[in-house]
Design a protein around this motif. Structure first.
Motif, PDB file in Angstrom:
ATOM      1  N   LEU A   6      26.858 -36.100 -28.963  1.00  0.00           N
ATOM      2  CA  LEU A   6      27.489 -36.202 -27.646  1.00  0.00           C
ATOM      3  C   LEU A   6      26.392 -36.028 -26.611  1.00  0.00           C
ATOM      4  O   LEU A   6      25.662 -35.033 -26.637  1.00  0.00           O
ATOM      5  CB  LEU A   6      28.567 -35.119 -27.473  1.00  0.00           C
ATOM      6  CG  LEU A   6      29.291 -35.090 -26.123  1.00  0.00           C
ATOM      7  CD1 LEU A   6      30.144 -36.344 -25.939  1.00  0.00           C
ATOM      8  CD2 LEU A   6      30.158 -33.831 -26.017  1.00  0.00           C
ATOM      9  N   ALA A   7      26.232 -36.992 -25.713  1.00  0.00           N
ATOM     10  CA  ALA A   7      25.181 -36.893 -24.710  1.00  0.00           C
ATOM     11  C   ALA A   7      25.595 -37.627 -23.439  1.00  0.00           C
ATOM     12  O   ALA A   7      26.307 -38.636 -23.488  1.00  0.00           O
ATOM     13  CB  ALA A   7      23.873 -37.479 -25.244  1.00  0.00           C
ATOM     14  N   ASP A   8      25.146 -37.117 -22.307  1.00  0.00           N
ATOM     15  CA  ASP A   8      25.374 -37.742 -21.008  1.00  0.00           C
ATOM     16  C   ASP A   8      24.401 -38.906 -20.866  1.00  0.00           C
ATOM     17  O   ASP A   8      23.186 -38.714 -20.794  1.00  0.00           O
ATOM     18  CB  ASP A   8      25.144 -36.703 -19.912  1.00  0.00           C
ATOM     19  CG  ASP A   8      25.342 -37.268 -18.515  1.00  0.00           C
ATOM     20  OD1 ASP A   8      25.547 -38.493 -18.381  1.00  0.00           O
ATOM     21  OD2 ASP A   8      25.274 -36.484 -17.552  1.00  0.00           O
ATOM     22  N   THR A   9      24.914 -40.134 -20.835  1.00  0.00           N
ATOM     23  CA  THR A   9      24.056 -41.315 -20.740  1.00  0.00           C
ATOM     24  C   THR A   9      24.083 -41.951 -19.350  1.00  0.00           C
ATOM     25  O   THR A   9      23.660 -43.090 -19.180  1.00  0.00           O
ATOM     26  CB  THR A   9      24.484 -42.373 -21.786  1.00  0.00           C
ATOM     27  OG1 THR A   9      25.866 -42.712 -21.565  1.00  0.00           O
ATOM     28  CG2 THR A   9      24.316 -41.843 -23.194  1.00  0.00           C
ATOM     29  N   SER A  10      24.573 -41.205 -18.361  1.00  0.00           N
ATOM     30  CA  SER A  10      24.702 -41.786 -17.022  1.00  0.00           C
ATOM     31  C   SER A  10      23.351 -42.151 -16.416  1.00  0.00           C
ATOM     32  O   SER A  10      23.273 -43.021 -15.545  1.00  0.00           O
ATOM     33  CB  SER A  10      25.437 -40.810 -16.095  1.00  0.00           C
ATOM     34  OG  SER A  10      24.731 -39.578 -15.991  1.00  0.00           O
ATOM     35  N   ARG A  11      22.272 -41.510 -16.851  1.00  0.00           N
ATOM     36  CA  ARG A  11      20.949 -41.791 -16.306  1.00  0.00           C
ATOM     37  C   ARG A  11      20.048 -42.492 -17.315  1.00  0.00           C
ATOM     38  O   ARG A  11      18.828 -42.497 -17.174  1.00  0.00           O
ATOM     39  CB  ARG A  11      20.286 -40.491 -15.833  1.00  0.00           C
ATOM     40  CG  ARG A  11      21.047 -39.803 -14.708  1.00  0.00           C
ATOM     41  CD  ARG A  11      20.427 -38.452 -14.365  1.00  0.00           C
ATOM     42  NE  ARG A  11      21.179 -37.787 -13.314  1.00  0.00           N
ATOM     43  CZ  ARG A  11      22.276 -37.060 -13.512  1.00  0.00           C
ATOM     44  NH1 ARG A  11      22.750 -36.933 -14.740  1.00  0.00           N
ATOM     45  NH2 ARG A  11      22.910 -36.479 -12.511  1.00  0.00           N
ATOM     46  N   VAL A  12      20.671 -43.064 -18.349  1.00  0.00           N
ATOM     47  CA  VAL A  12      19.910 -43.745 -19.396  1.00  0.00           C
ATOM     48  C   VAL A  12      20.336 -45.203 -19.445  1.00  0.00           C
ATOM     49  O   VAL A  12      21.533 -45.496 -19.512  1.00  0.00           O
ATOM     50  CB  VAL A  12      20.158 -43.090 -20.777  1.00  0.00           C
ATOM     51  CG1 VAL A  12      19.332 -43.793 -21.848  1.00  0.00           C
ATOM     52  CG2 VAL A  12      19.825 -41.603 -20.724  1.00  0.00           C
ATOM     53  N   SER A  13      19.373 -46.116 -19.397  1.00  0.00           N
ATOM     54  CA  SER A  13      19.699 -47.539 -19.466  1.00  0.00           C
ATOM     55  C   SER A  13      20.116 -47.921 -20.876  1.00  0.00           C
ATOM     56  O   SER A  13      19.771 -47.241 -21.843  1.00  0.00           O
ATOM     57  CB  SER A  13      18.496 -48.377 -19.040  1.00  0.00           C
ATOM     58  OG  SER A  13      17.406 -48.147 -19.917  1.00  0.00           O
ATOM     59  N   GLY A  14      20.862 -49.013 -20.985  1.00  0.00           N
ATOM     60  CA  GLY A  14      21.255 -49.510 -22.293  1.00  0.00           C
ATOM     61  C   GLY A  14      22.751 -49.600 -22.476  1.00  0.00           C
ATOM     62  O   GLY A  14      23.233 -50.228 -23.411  1.00  0.00           O
ATOM     63  N   LEU A  15      23.535 -48.968 -21.574  1.00  0.00           N
ATOM     64  CA  LEU A  15      24.990 -49.026 -21.682  1.00  0.00           C
ATOM     65  C   LEU A  15      25.606 -49.664 -20.443  1.00  0.00           C
ATOM     66  O   LEU A  15      26.747 -49.407 -20.107  1.00  0.00           O
ATOM     67  CB  LEU A  15      25.568 -47.614 -21.879  1.00  0.00           C
ATOM     68  CG  LEU A  15      25.297 -46.960 -23.226  1.00  0.00           C
ATOM     69  CD1 LEU A  15      25.830 -45.539 -23.243  1.00  0.00           C
ATOM     70  CD2 LEU A  15      25.905 -47.750 -24.353  1.00  0.00           C
TER      71      LEU A  15
END
Length: 222
Positions: A205-214
């Motif tokens: 489970l991880a916060d991906t709001s600041r990670v590109s790719g989604l």
């Protein structure tokens, strides 16, 4: 009073401790001095296989000889870990690399186990495959299904034990913390049990709001 973890000061030790395979080997020697043959029996491996790895842990300074005992007329070296627990600072290992090798090894094991599952009944029969589906939040995923519409869940107790899937969830911070707590509690509850069959469980489970790719995910910010 519980002792503080031993602070690791070199990268070689840090890299070994990030790998759970090495960590499990080291843990056998953590609470008492053991001979290699004795530790091999505990781990269920051969003495020759373990001896090579003990030598590497010894060269890295994570294991040392703490004495010897006589067995069958010869001295058997007793190895002991440098500590029962270790602290590895992020100054030695960047946070993004922690566990990366460990996860890769376990993912390979998981994929191999899944492959073998689909070689067994009932999936060794024609007609099984996957169907694309959409979740209520708009995320798309795959479901194991037979061509006549029967789902994995319809097999009941005959279904192999396996859960696999990556899902994009759109949660409030409060929901995310609640889910995190529930996942930890679920793992903790079953981790206390002692059965005869080993299962591999992964929790992510991880916060991906600041990670590109989604960017394609439903609800993602433009």
């Amino acid at each position: 009073m519980k002792s503080r973890p031993h602070r690791v000061e070199n990268r070689l030790q840090a890299e070994l401790l990030m790998d759970r395979t090495w960590l499990r080997l080291l843990d056998v020697f953590a609470r008492e001095g053991r001979g290699v043959a004795d530790a091999a029996r505990v781990l269920g491996v051969t003495t020759e296989w373990l001896f090579r790895r003990v030598r590497r842990l010894e060269r890295a300074g994570l294991l040392s000889v703490q004495g010897a005992r006589s067995r069958a007329g010869r001295a058997v070296k007793l190895y002991r870990a440098a500590a029962e627990t270790f602290f590895v600072p992020f100054s030695l290992v960047p946070p993004e690399t922690v566990g990366r090798q460990n996860r890769a090894q376990h993912l390979e094991l998981f994929e191999t186990a899944i492959g073998r599952t689909f070689l067994q009944a009932p999936f060794d029969q024609d007609g099984w495959g996957f169907v694309t589906a959409r979740m209520p939040n708009g995320d798309v995923h795959l479901r194991i299904m037979r061509e006549d519409g029967a789902l994995w869940a319809d097999l009941g107790d005959a279904a192999p034990v396996m859960v696999s899937g990556w899902h994009v969830l759109h949660l409030t911070p409060s929901d995310a913390h609640e889910l995190q707590g529930e996942l930890r509690a679920l793992h903790g509850r079953y981790a206390q049990r002692t059965g005869e069959v080993p299962f591999l469980l992964g929790i992510f489970l991880a916060d991906t709001s600041r990670v590109s790719g989604l960017e394609h995910a439903h609800g993602a910010a433009p």
